[in-house]
Design a protein around this motif. Structure first.
Motif, PDB file in Angstrom:
ATOM      1  N   TRP A  25      32.307  31.253  37.041  1.00 21.27           N
ATOM      2  CA  TRP A  25      33.499  31.739  37.732  1.00 21.27           C
ATOM      3  C   TRP A  25      33.821  31.219  38.809  1.00 21.27           C
ATOM      4  O   TRP A  25      34.868  31.215  39.287  1.00 21.27           O
ATOM      5  N   ASN A  28      36.791  28.892  39.486  1.00 15.00           N
ATOM      6  CA  ASN A  28      38.379  29.398  39.542  1.00 15.00           C
ATOM      7  C   ASN A  28      38.546  30.495  40.641  1.00 15.00           C
ATOM      8  O   ASN A  28      39.561  30.631  40.851  1.00 15.00           O
ATOM      9  N   ALA A  46      46.020  37.188  39.208  1.00 14.51           N
ATOM     10  CA  ALA A  46      45.330  36.420  38.438  1.00 14.51           C
ATOM     11  C   ALA A  46      45.883  36.414  37.077  1.00 14.51           C
ATOM     12  O   ALA A  46      46.151  37.464  36.405  1.00 14.51           O
ATOM     13  N   ARG A  47      46.170  35.060  36.293  1.00 21.19           N
ATOM     14  CA  ARG A  47      46.488  35.302  34.920  1.00 21.19           C
ATOM     15  C   ARG A  47      47.839  35.753  34.604  1.00 21.19           C
ATOM     16  O   ARG A  47      48.194  36.723  33.729  1.00 21.19           O
ATOM     17  N   GLY A  48      48.698  36.042  35.834  1.00 18.49           N
ATOM     18  CA  GLY A  48      50.130  36.736  35.558  1.00 18.49           C
ATOM     19  C   GLY A  48      50.137  37.898  35.860  1.00 18.49           C
ATOM     20  O   GLY A  48      51.291  38.727  35.814  1.00 18.49           O
TER      21      GLY A  48
END
Length: 106
Positions: A25, A28, A46-48
């Motif tokens: 991890w 990112n 994170a991720r939208g």
């Protein structure tokens, strides 16, 4: 508001799994770790996603268990991080998988 949950996952390989997961991890996410403790910060967006705040996973390796603590800003974020953590740890612990996560809410 912070919602938290902790699990003590039985394994003699906690330090190995902690380091593998943190290395995975760190490409990112904001990750700090050594052989016995790791902290991973999941940004609120994170991720939208659009959570109220960041989520933090803290891992502590013990002789016979890996302690996993999640601090999240909302219950949905907590549930999502539980699932992500379990899926990723099971991948690294494929010889032992599925690992047993007995979550305790705080």
């Amino acid at each position: 508001m912070t919602v938290s949950s902790t699990a003590h996952v039985p394994t003699a390989s906690g330090s190995n799994y902690l380091q593998q997961l943190c290395k995975h991890w760190q490409h990112n996410l904001d990750v700090q770790f050594d052989e016995s403790r790791g902290t991973i910060v999941f940004p609120h967006d994170a991720r939208g996603a659009n959570w109220a705040g960041d989520g933090t996973v803290t891992l502590i390796a013990h002789d016979a268990a890996l302690e996993c603590r999640i601090d999240a800003s909302e219950p949905g974020q907590l549930d999502g991080l539980k699932g992500a953590l379990a899926r990723h740890l099971d991948r690294f612990a494929f010889r032992e998988a599925p690992l047993r996560f007995d979550w305790s809410e705080r």
